[in-house]
Motif scaffolding. Structure first.
Motif, short mmCIF file in Angstrom:
data_model
loop_
_atom_site.label_atom_id
_atom_site.label_comp_id
_atom_site.label_asym_id
_atom_site.label_seq_id
_atom_site.Cartn_x
_atom_site.Cartn_y
_atom_site.Cartn_z
N ALA A 1 -1.51 -6.63 -4.47
CA ALA A 1 -2.16 -6.30 -3.21
C ALA A 1 -3.46 -7.00 -3.18
N GLU A 2 -4.44 -7.27 -4.09
CA GLU A 2 -5.35 -7.96 -4.20
C GLU A 2 -5.28 -9.25 -3.65
N GLU B 1 14.92 -1.54 -3.10
CA GLU B 1 15.02 -2.97 -3.07
C GLU B 1 13.55 -3.52 -2.39
N LEU B 2 12.73 -2.43 -1.99
CA LEU B 2 11.16 -2.68 -1.66
C LEU B 2 10.63 -3.86 -2.46
N ASP C 1 5.55 8.23 -6.36
CA ASP C 1 6.70 9.21 -7.01
C ASP C 1 7.75 9.56 -5.92
N GLU C 2 7.61 8.90 -4.84
CA GLU C 2 8.53 9.12 -3.70
C GLU C 2 9.69 8.47 -3.94
N GLU D 1 0.87 -1.16 0.05
CA GLU D 1 0.11 -0.04 0.22
C GLU D 1 1.05 1.24 -0.06
N VAL D 2 2.07 1.33 0.79
CA VAL D 2 2.81 2.38 0.64
C VAL D 2 3.44 2.35 -0.67
N TYR D 3 3.64 1.37 -1.49
CA TYR D 3 4.53 1.58 -2.52
C TYR D 3 3.35 2.15 -3.72
#
Length: 446
Positions: free
Chosen positions: A412-413, A183-184, A177-178, A170-172
């Motif tokens: 995510a789903e 490596e996330l 654009d952050e 969700e962060v991704y």
């Protein structure tokens, strides 16, 4: 249909004549019913000896216990009436409680109320019926571990790990654009793969859980008149199967229970395998082969004095007993041992009639059962429902990995679907579809 606003009652002890029987009540009218029967206020969690009286008539002298909700098994006010185990007393109390407006509980309704009131999760509730049905030490131990939350702890750990992974995804998604660590993505996919591997190992181990819960199935197979029924009786140390010199005496599958150490074993005698035109014998042979396909261990019995091995189809890890070794020769044994047989297939020379070699065969069976079931990684998944949900989660995680996070919303789903598989395991999701089936297998009073 369950109605949680009604007060229920049921016999919580065994049916039939007994020194003491226990009637359990749960619901908002449990305490008023107790007061009407005793004429007094009973303090919580204190056993009180008192007469039970209705309309001026003494029904019985009993020990009564009141468990105040939510500190009770069901989370509701609960009452136990410890009365003399007379059918007449039980029938009279059932009639009185019904007149008070209470109703007889349905199978599993007490445990279901405990689940719905947050006292248990579904895996713990299932363990209750396993514990009631336990006949071996291993079954008792496994059920207690599960009832104490052993499966819940493991499942919760996987569930929490997936929730954490979903949060990372969700962060991704929320901050594309952050300047997020490069490596996330690899970290997320590695975590998914690790959980998937753990789930696959649990699914592989589920067979052991089933074998402990239901019994380790050993099926005796072989040609007619090879001595299968005689060996069946010898292993049981009882004349359970009919033994005659007539080939084809056994026509159907015969089942008996055997105890090996702490484990329960189901032993099956079967019809002799051969070509035949006789309709009843054909059906017996079909059932024998089907039971052999389901076996956890197949034990072939061969007549050492026979000329060939008609119908004998051993596979890896089978046991083969060359019976009547005192009447025949070693030729058949030697010729078979020279064939290309798996090293895991063990051969034995025995004579059921004289007892020669039987002790070695029994020792081998005991070693196999112990080795396959005694792994100390309790608890294993014990029910098909657990295995199906774990496999469902594996499939969703596999799909999540295949996305390679190219479309993170899709990843995510799939992870969310895997989380829902665990919610279903706990009974928090798809509740009505699952609970009616699960609790219908419980005894009344649980």
């Amino acid at each position: 249909m369950f109605h949680v606003n009604q007060t229920i009652f049921a016999l919580a002890s065994a049916q039939g004549r007994a020194g003491v029987s226990i009637i359990r009540l749960s619901g908002p009218e449990a305490v008023p019913a107790l007061k009407r029967l005793t004429g007094k206020s009973v303090p919580p969690r204190r056993a009180v000896f008192t007469p039970l009286i209705h309309d001026g008539e003494l029904i019985d002298e009993a020990v009564v216990v009141y468990f105040q909700g939510p500190n009770s098994f069901t989370g509701e006010d609960c009452v136990e009436l410890h009365v003399h185990g007379s059918r007449a007393i039980l029938d009279r109390l059932y009639a009185i409680l019904t007149d008070f407006g209470l109703r007889l509980a349905q199978p599993g309704e007490f445990s279901r109320r405990a689940l719905e009131n947050g006292k248990l999760d579904l895996t713990q509730a299932e363990a209750i019926t396993d514990l009631v049905d336990a006949e071996s030490e291993a079954q008792r131990r496994q059920a207690l571990t599960q009832m104490g939350g052993g499966l819940k702890v493991q499942y919760e750990a996987w569930h929490a790990a997936l929730v954490e992974i979903l949060a990372r995804i969700e962060v991704y998604i929320d901050f594309p654009d952050e300047d997020l660590p490069g490596e996330l993505v690899d970290s997320i996919l590695d975590r998914i793969a690790a959980i998937q591997a753990s789930l696959e190992a649990a699914i592989a181990d589920a067979k052991r859980g089933r074998q402990i819960r239901e019994g380790f199935r050993i099926v005796i197979l072989g040609e007619p008149n090879a001595g299968k029924s005689s060996l069946f009786n010898a292993l049981l140390k009882a004349e359970t199967a009919i033994v005659t010199p007539i080939a084809g005496t056994t026509r159907d599958v015969i089942e008996a229970q055997l105890r090996i150490g702490p484990y329960s074993v189901l032993l099956y005698d079967t019809a002799g395998l051969r070509e035949t035109d006789e309709v009843v014998e054909q059906e017996g042979i079909r059932r024998a082969r089907a039971k052999g396909d389901e076996a956890d261990l197949r034990l072939w019995v061969i007549d050492s004095s026979a000329s060939g091995l008609e119908g004998v189809e051993p596979r890896a890890r089978d046991l083969i007993a060359f019976n009547k070794i005192d009447q025949g020769s070693d030729n058949l044994y030697e010729s078979f041992s020279n064939l290309s047989v798996s090293r895991e297939t063990q051969l034995f020379k025995v004579s059921v009639e004289t007892g020669q070699g039987v002790a070695d065969l029994v020792a081998a069976i005991e070693n196999i059962v112990t080795e396959r079931l005694s792994v100390q990684t309790f608890p294993a998944a014990t029910r098909a429902r657990h295995t199906e949900r774990l496999q469902e989660a594996v499939d969703h995680l596999d799909q999540a990995r295949l996305t390679r996070m190219r479309v993170p919303e899709l990843t995510a789903e799939h992870v969310r679907a895997g989380i829902n598989s665990f919610e279903a395991l706990f009974g928090r999701y798809d509740v009505e579809d699952v609970l009616d089936v699960v609790f219908s297998t419980f005894c009344i009073g649980k």
